[in-house]
Design a protein around this motif. Structure first.
Motif, PDB file in Angstrom:
ATOM      1  N   LYS A  11       0.826  -1.205   0.000  1.00  0.00           N
ATOM      2  CA  LYS A  11       0.000   0.000   0.000  1.00  0.00           C
ATOM      3  C   LYS A  11       0.864   1.260   0.000  1.00  0.00           C
ATOM      4  CE  LYS A  11      -3.811   2.237   2.390  1.00  0.00           C
ATOM      5  NZ  LYS A  11      -4.775   2.149   3.475  1.00  0.00           N
ATOM      6  N   LYS A  12       1.887   1.271   0.826  1.00  0.00           N
ATOM      7  CA  LYS A  12       2.772   2.444   0.890  1.00  0.00           C
ATOM      8  C   LYS A  12       3.502   2.634  -0.430  1.00  0.00           C
ATOM      9  CE  LYS A  12       6.329   4.688   3.605  1.00  0.00           C
ATOM     10  NZ  LYS A  12       7.146   4.672   4.790  1.00  0.00           N
ATOM     11  N   ILE A  13       3.937   1.550  -1.033  1.00  0.00           N
ATOM     12  CA  ILE A  13       4.630   1.634  -2.319  1.00  0.00           C
ATOM     13  C   ILE A  13       3.687   2.179  -3.385  1.00  0.00           C
ATOM     14  CG2 ILE A  13       5.740   0.310  -4.160  1.00  0.00           C
ATOM     15  CD1 ILE A  13       6.664  -1.650  -1.897  1.00  0.00           C
ATOM     16  N   ALA A  14       2.455   1.666  -3.415  1.00  0.00           N
ATOM     17  CA  ALA A  14       1.480   2.094  -4.425  1.00  0.00           C
ATOM     18  C   ALA A  14       1.196   3.589  -4.324  1.00  0.00           C
ATOM     19  CB  ALA A  14       0.194   1.295  -4.281  1.00  0.00           C
ATOM     20  N   ALA A  20      -2.975   9.692  -6.475  1.00  0.00           N
ATOM     21  CA  ALA A  20      -4.366   9.319  -6.743  1.00  0.00           C
ATOM     22  C   ALA A  20      -4.998  10.212  -7.807  1.00  0.00           C
ATOM     23  CB  ALA A  20      -5.166   9.375  -5.446  1.00  0.00           C
ATOM     24  N   ALA A  21      -4.522  11.438  -7.943  1.00  0.00           N
ATOM     25  CA  ALA A  21      -5.097  12.367  -8.917  1.00  0.00           C
ATOM     26  C   ALA A  21      -4.946  11.874 -10.360  1.00  0.00           C
ATOM     27  CB  ALA A  21      -4.450  13.740  -8.774  1.00  0.00           C
ATOM     28  N   VAL A  22      -3.919  11.068 -10.615  1.00  0.00           N
ATOM     29  CA  VAL A  22      -3.721  10.535 -11.967  1.00  0.00           C
ATOM     30  C   VAL A  22      -4.194   9.090 -12.079  1.00  0.00           C
ATOM     31  CG1 VAL A  22      -1.830  12.077 -12.531  1.00  0.00           C
ATOM     32  CG2 VAL A  22      -1.330   9.874 -11.499  1.00  0.00           C
ATOM     33  N   GLY A  23      -4.941   8.639 -11.113  1.00  0.00           N
ATOM     34  CA  GLY A  23      -5.481   7.287 -11.152  1.00  0.00           C
ATOM     35  C   GLY A  23      -4.814   6.345 -10.179  1.00  0.00           C
ATOM     36  N   GLY A  24      -3.571   6.596  -9.843  1.00  0.00           N
ATOM     37  CA  GLY A  24      -2.871   5.778  -8.860  1.00  0.00           C
ATOM     38  C   GLY A  24      -2.606   4.357  -9.324  1.00  0.00           C
ATOM     39  N   ILE A  25      -2.010   3.596  -8.439  1.00  0.00           N
ATOM     40  CA  ILE A  25      -1.725   2.182  -8.665  1.00  0.00           C
ATOM     41  C   ILE A  25      -2.285   1.427  -7.473  1.00  0.00           C
ATOM     42  CG2 ILE A  25       0.087   0.435  -8.883  1.00  0.00           C
ATOM     43  CD1 ILE A  25       1.836   2.570 -10.166  1.00  0.00           C
ATOM     44  N   THR A  29      -1.691  -4.514  -7.572  1.00  0.00           N
ATOM     45  CA  THR A  29      -0.844  -4.452  -8.764  1.00  0.00           C
ATOM     46  C   THR A  29       0.625  -4.508  -8.364  1.00  0.00           C
ATOM     47  OG1 THR A  29      -2.507  -3.175  -9.948  1.00  0.00           O
ATOM     48  CG2 THR A  29      -0.245  -3.057 -10.786  1.00  0.00           C
ATOM     49  N   VAL A  30       0.977  -3.750  -7.339  1.00  0.00           N
ATOM     50  CA  VAL A  30       2.352  -3.768  -6.848  1.00  0.00           C
ATOM     51  C   VAL A  30       2.710  -5.165  -6.350  1.00  0.00           C
ATOM     52  CG1 VAL A  30       3.966  -2.786  -5.169  1.00  0.00           C
ATOM     53  CG2 VAL A  30       2.258  -1.314  -6.253  1.00  0.00           C
ATOM     54  N   LYS A  31       1.784  -5.802  -5.660  1.00  0.00           N
ATOM     55  CA  LYS A  31       2.021  -7.167  -5.175  1.00  0.00           C
ATOM     56  C   LYS A  31       2.227  -8.123  -6.349  1.00  0.00           C
ATOM     57  CE  LYS A  31       0.168 -10.777  -2.221  1.00  0.00           C
ATOM     58  NZ  LYS A  31      -0.934 -11.188  -1.340  1.00  0.00           N
ATOM     59  N   ARG A  32       1.439  -7.997  -7.402  1.00  0.00           N
ATOM     60  CA  ARG A  32       1.586  -8.850  -8.585  1.00  0.00           C
ATOM     61  C   ARG A  32       2.954  -8.637  -9.222  1.00  0.00           C
ATOM     62  NH1 ARG A  32      -2.499  -7.084 -11.211  1.00  0.00           N
ATOM     63  NH2 ARG A  32      -1.383  -5.773 -12.670  1.00  0.00           N
ATOM     64  N   TRP A  33       3.394  -7.376  -9.319  1.00  0.00           N
ATOM     65  CA  TRP A  33       4.720  -7.088  -9.868  1.00  0.00           C
ATOM     66  C   TRP A  33       5.803  -7.737  -9.016  1.00  0.00           C
ATOM     67  CZ3 TRP A  33       3.948  -1.089 -10.338  1.00  0.00           C
ATOM     68  CH2 TRP A  33       3.141  -0.803 -11.438  1.00  0.00           C
ATOM     69  N   TRP A  34       5.661  -7.645  -7.697  1.00  0.00           N
ATOM     70  CA  TRP A  34       6.652  -8.199  -6.775  1.00  0.00           C
ATOM     71  C   TRP A  34       6.737  -9.716  -6.924  1.00  0.00           C
ATOM     72  CZ3 TRP A  34      10.802  -7.043  -4.260  1.00  0.00           C
ATOM     73  CH2 TRP A  34      11.241  -7.832  -3.206  1.00  0.00           C
ATOM     74  N   ILE A  35       5.622 -10.389  -7.003  1.00  0.00           N
ATOM     75  CA  ILE A  35       5.613 -11.852  -7.134  1.00  0.00           C
ATOM     76  C   ILE A  35       6.254 -12.263  -8.454  1.00  0.00           C
ATOM     77  CG2 ILE A  35       4.089 -13.851  -7.429  1.00  0.00           C
ATOM     78  CD1 ILE A  35       2.236 -12.482  -5.326  1.00  0.00           C
ATOM     79  N   ARG A  36       5.940 -11.536  -9.529  1.00  0.00           N
ATOM     80  CA  ARG A  36       6.553 -11.847 -10.823  1.00  0.00           C
ATOM     81  C   ARG A  36       8.062 -11.619 -10.771  1.00  0.00           C
ATOM     82  NH1 ARG A  36       5.016  -7.953 -15.160  1.00  0.00           N
ATOM     83  NH2 ARG A  36       7.036  -7.050 -14.737  1.00  0.00           N
TER      84      ARG A  36
END
Length: 115
Positions: A11-14, A20-25, A29-36
């Motif tokens: 959450k902190k990384i995202a 958030a103004a540009v849509g955020g992450i 998604t960050v967790k999926r990137w980390w696992i990959r």
């Protein structure tokens, strides 16, 4: 990836990556990137080690792994980072600090190993 290695939450990384103004992450998604990233780190590290050997390094790079016996995925990520730094140094390349070394390394890696 570096923030996760330092123990930051998804959450902190995202929230730190995009506002958030540009849509955020989303943290998932960050967790999926980390696992990959973790799943590819070992094979990518071996590719980088092979490239180092081809460039003339004659030391046992497997022994430079931080924890050679029963390493954690994070140990392997650290080993990959150290190998990548050496590889880019040998090539005389200095990636942009904004993109980082793994984005730069992806331009050289075979597609199945992209991080």
């Amino acid at each position: 990836m570096k923030r996760r290695q330092l123990g930051q939450s998804f959450k902190k990384i995202a929230t730190g990556v995009a506002c958030a103004a540009v849509g955020g992450i989303h943290p998932k998604t960050v967790k999926r990137w980390w696992i990959r990233y973790l799943s590819k780190a070992g094979d990518t590290a071996l590719w980088v080690a092979a490239e180092l050997i081809r460039s003339g390094i004659d030391e046992d790079l497997l022994r430079s792994h931080f924890r050679g016996v029963n390493p954690s995925p994070l140990d392997t990520v650290r080993w990959l980072f150290s190998l990548a730094q050496r590889y880019l140094h040998i090539l005389g390349l200095n990636p942009s600090p904004l993109r980082g070394c793994f984005s730069f390394l992806n331009t050289m890696l075979p597609a199945p190993l992209w991080l």
